[in-house]
Motif scaffolding. Structure first.
Motif, PDB file in Angstrom:
ATOM      1  N   ILE A 201       0.855  -1.186   0.000  1.00 35.44           N
ATOM      2  CA  ILE A 201       0.000   0.000   0.000  1.00 35.44           C
ATOM      3  C   ILE A 201       0.888   1.232   0.000  1.00 35.44           C
ATOM      4  O   ILE A 201       1.730   1.407   0.894  1.00 35.44           O
ATOM      5  N   ALA A 202       0.725   2.073  -0.999  1.00 38.81           N
ATOM      6  CA  ALA A 202       1.477   3.316  -1.081  1.00 38.81           C
ATOM      7  C   ALA A 202       0.708   4.408  -0.356  1.00 38.81           C
ATOM      8  O   ALA A 202      -0.409   4.738  -0.730  1.00 38.81           O
ATOM      9  N   GLY A 203       1.312   4.929   0.717  1.00 40.59           N
ATOM     10  CA  GLY A 203       0.687   5.994   1.483  1.00 40.59           C
ATOM     11  C   GLY A 203       0.222   5.515   2.839  1.00 40.59           C
ATOM     12  O   GLY A 203      -0.609   4.605   2.940  1.00 40.59           O
ATOM     13  N   ALA A 204       0.763   6.134   3.905  1.00 39.99           N
ATOM     14  CA  ALA A 204       0.416   5.737   5.273  1.00 39.99           C
ATOM     15  C   ALA A 204      -0.442   6.776   5.972  1.00 39.99           C
ATOM     16  O   ALA A 204      -0.442   6.878   7.193  1.00 39.99           O
ATOM     17  N   GLY A 205      -1.188   7.566   5.181  1.00 39.89           N
ATOM     18  CA  GLY A 205      -2.200   8.432   5.765  1.00 39.89           C
ATOM     19  C   GLY A 205      -3.397   7.604   6.185  1.00 39.89           C
ATOM     20  O   GLY A 205      -3.385   6.363   6.111  1.00 39.89           O
ATOM     21  N   PRO A 206      -4.480   8.255   6.625  1.00 38.47           N
ATOM     22  CA  PRO A 206      -5.644   7.506   7.097  1.00 38.47           C
ATOM     23  C   PRO A 206      -6.219   6.518   6.080  1.00 38.47           C
ATOM     24  O   PRO A 206      -6.589   5.397   6.444  1.00 38.47           O
ATOM     25  N   VAL A 207      -6.286   6.891   4.802  1.00 34.89           N
ATOM     26  CA  VAL A 207      -6.831   5.956   3.818  1.00 34.89           C
ATOM     27  C   VAL A 207      -5.878   4.778   3.618  1.00 34.89           C
ATOM     28  O   VAL A 207      -6.314   3.630   3.489  1.00 34.89           O
ATOM     29  N   GLY A 208      -4.570   5.037   3.613  1.00 38.26           N
ATOM     30  CA  GLY A 208      -3.610   3.948   3.495  1.00 38.26           C
ATOM     31  C   GLY A 208      -3.701   2.982   4.660  1.00 38.26           C
ATOM     32  O   GLY A 208      -3.667   1.752   4.476  1.00 38.26           O
ATOM     33  N   VAL A 264       4.545  -8.049  -5.220  1.00 42.67           N
ATOM     34  CA  VAL A 264       3.403  -8.433  -4.386  1.00 42.67           C
ATOM     35  C   VAL A 264       2.247  -8.855  -5.286  1.00 42.67           C
ATOM     36  O   VAL A 264       2.220  -8.566  -6.481  1.00 42.67           O
ATOM     37  N   ASP A 265       1.275  -9.525  -4.693  1.00 41.06           N
ATOM     38  CA  ASP A 265       0.112  -9.963  -5.455  1.00 41.06           C
ATOM     39  C   ASP A 265      -0.837  -8.814  -5.777  1.00 41.06           C
ATOM     40  O   ASP A 265      -1.534  -8.846  -6.800  1.00 41.06           O
ATOM     41  N   ALA A 266      -0.877  -7.834  -4.891  1.00 46.25           N
ATOM     42  CA  ALA A 266      -1.847  -6.744  -5.030  1.00 46.25           C
ATOM     43  C   ALA A 266      -1.240  -5.464  -4.466  1.00 46.25           C
ATOM     44  O   ALA A 266      -0.417  -5.503  -3.541  1.00 46.25           O
ATOM     45  N   ALA A 267      -1.665  -4.315  -5.017  1.00 45.59           N
ATOM     46  CA  ALA A 267      -1.130  -3.040  -4.570  1.00 45.59           C
ATOM     47  C   ALA A 267      -2.242  -1.998  -4.544  1.00 45.59           C
ATOM     48  O   ALA A 267      -3.227  -2.094  -5.286  1.00 45.59           O
ATOM     49  N   VAL A 268      -2.066  -0.985  -3.689  1.00 44.50           N
ATOM     50  CA  VAL A 268      -3.068   0.067  -3.511  1.00 44.50           C
ATOM     51  C   VAL A 268      -2.376   1.425  -3.534  1.00 44.50           C
ATOM     52  O   VAL A 268      -1.386   1.635  -2.836  1.00 44.50           O
ATOM     53  N   ASP A 269      -2.912   2.341  -4.333  1.00 43.69           N
ATOM     54  CA  ASP A 269      -2.451   3.733  -4.348  1.00 43.69           C
ATOM     55  C   ASP A 269      -3.353   4.549  -3.441  1.00 43.69           C
ATOM     56  O   ASP A 269      -4.489   4.873  -3.791  1.00 43.69           O
ATOM     57  N   ALA A 270      -2.843   4.889  -2.249  1.00 44.87           N
ATOM     58  CA  ALA A 270      -3.581   5.723  -1.308  1.00 44.87           C
ATOM     59  C   ALA A 270      -2.923   7.101  -1.198  1.00 44.87           C
ATOM     60  O   ALA A 270      -3.006   7.745  -0.157  1.00 44.87           O
TER      61      ALA A 270
END
Length: 405
Positions: A201-208, A264-270
């Motif tokens: 997961i890219a981004g460690a803000g609240p949505v991340g 990784v198998d899956a990734a998220v842009d937050a």
């Protein structure tokens, strides 16, 4: 009722608490209201006394002057409230109900709503599919960082909590149902996270963080979260997730150190369109950086969820292309790896009831994960300033004193 107080965007870097009108069952003219929506009758609506309303990273884009938001726009799309009035067309929602308000405004009548695509309702925004409270180019529905707010199509939009006392006891968790918890979960879900998945997961803000919690709920075997901010990375580790410090370079090498493979198998842009570069370029804005890095670190056949915000108008864009939301993406790489990716507003109603049940049955503590921090309405300008500096907190406005200290 004769008055109301609300948080309004004034100019880049400045928000103020203003006196404003108490809502009526009609959309009035005002900053950002689409002319075609002025005078729109809302007999199907409800007026809420706000229980909690959160500061969102999406709000920060407007407050930084990175959108075409007009001065005077009342902010706030993450709303939980108590129903104090209902229009004559409301049948099921009752005065006294404590409710969560999906940030998407949806009519429940159009083709997209009937297909569950409530993030792109066809009837509430004359400009384009999709709408939200207190947000630029979203039809001009007044925001909920206020003491009172109008919600249209109340029977359709509102999620009624089953027990008032329990709801108020868990309000810091339940307030996250209006946006960030479903949005983060949506990012993980659309990336294809399933039991045993490895996830970046890219981004460690609240949505991340919410995406990391969502990935955990979906059964991920390993959840890694990347960011530049040391405080946010420390929060990631405190929650039991792996941290990736992208100030040290592209995430692939650190992912390999953790997992034994660089993908990784899956990734998220937050993160979204105000992304910074990695490594030596970490101090410079580079809006395509996150997406291109995710195309690189996601394994062939994997998925990328993109709940991070991208816009069609950015006055502060780094170049002319970025100012209209045009980015230089390695689409060829994504195509060659057969990656799938999902963009756009999270259709909150697809997930909010299930996530509510997870909260009510103590399966998740999302408020603790995002470090929910209640503040008064008058403290909102300072909350915006602190959040803009990267404070590892989710600021929850408490305009009517429902949240006890």
């Amino acid at each position: 009722m004769s008055g109301n107080r609300a948080v309004a965007y004034k100019e880049p870097g400045v928000v103020e608490v203003i006196d404003t009108d108490y809502p009526e069952f009609e959309l009035k003219d005002g900053p950002g209201v689409n002319p075609a929506n002025v005078g729109r009758k809302v007999p199907h609506g409800a007026i809420l006394r706000t229980v909690s309303t959160n500061i969102c990273g999406s709000d920060q884009h407007m407050v930084r002057g990175r959108t075409t938001a007009p001065a005077g726009l009342v902010l706030g799309h993450e709303i939980t409230g108590e129903v104090v009035e209902v229009g004559p067309g409301v049948e099921f929602v009752k005065v006294g109900d404590i409710v969560s308000v999906p940030f998407n405004i949806a009519c429940g009548r159009c083709r997209n709503c009937k297909e569950g695509k409530t993030g792109i309702c066809l009837n509430v925004n004359p400009d384009r599919p999709g709408s939200a409270y207190g947000y630029v180019d979203m039809g001009g529905w007044v925001g909920g960082q206020a003491e009172y707010v109008l919600v249209p199509y109340a029977d359709w939009n509102l999620l009624v909590f089953p027990d008032r006392e329990q709801a108020l006891e868990k309000i810091l968790d339940l307030t996250m149902l209006s946006d960030i918890f479903p949005t983060g979960f949506h990012g993980a879900y659309t990336a294809g996270v399933r039991p045993g998945s490895t996830v970046y997961i890219a981004g460690a803000g609240p949505v991340g963080i919410a995406a990391a919690v969502g990935a955990q709920l979906l059964g991920a075997a390993a959840v890694l979260v990347g960011d530049l901010n040391p405080e946010r990375l420390a929060q990631v580790r405190s929650l039991g997730f792996e941290s990736v410090d992208v100030s040290k370079g592209d995430p692939g090498e650190q992912i390999e150190q953790i997992l034994g493979v660089p993908e990784v198998d899956a990734a998220v842009d937050a993160v979204g369109f105000e992304a910074r570069g990695h490594g030596a370029d970490a101090g410079h804005e580079a809006p395509a950086t996150v997406l291109n890095s995710l195309f690189t670190v996601t394994a062939a056949g994997g998925g990328v969820g993109i709940p991070g915000l991208y816009v069609t108008g950015d006055p502060g864009g780094v170049d002319e292309a970025a100012k209209v939301g045009s980015l230089s993406l390695r689409l060829g790489l994504g195509w060659a790896k057969s990656l799938s990716f999902t963009t756009g507003q999270c259709p909150v109603m697809k997930y909010n009831r299930q996530l509510m049940m997870a909260i009510l049955h103590d399966k998740v503590q999302i408020a603790k994960a995002v470090n929910a921090t209640p503040i008064s309405l008058d403290e909102a300008p300072q909350g915006y300033a602190d959040f803009d500096k990267g404070a590892p907190r989710k600021y929850v406005l408490n305009p009517n004193g429902y949240i006890s200290s």
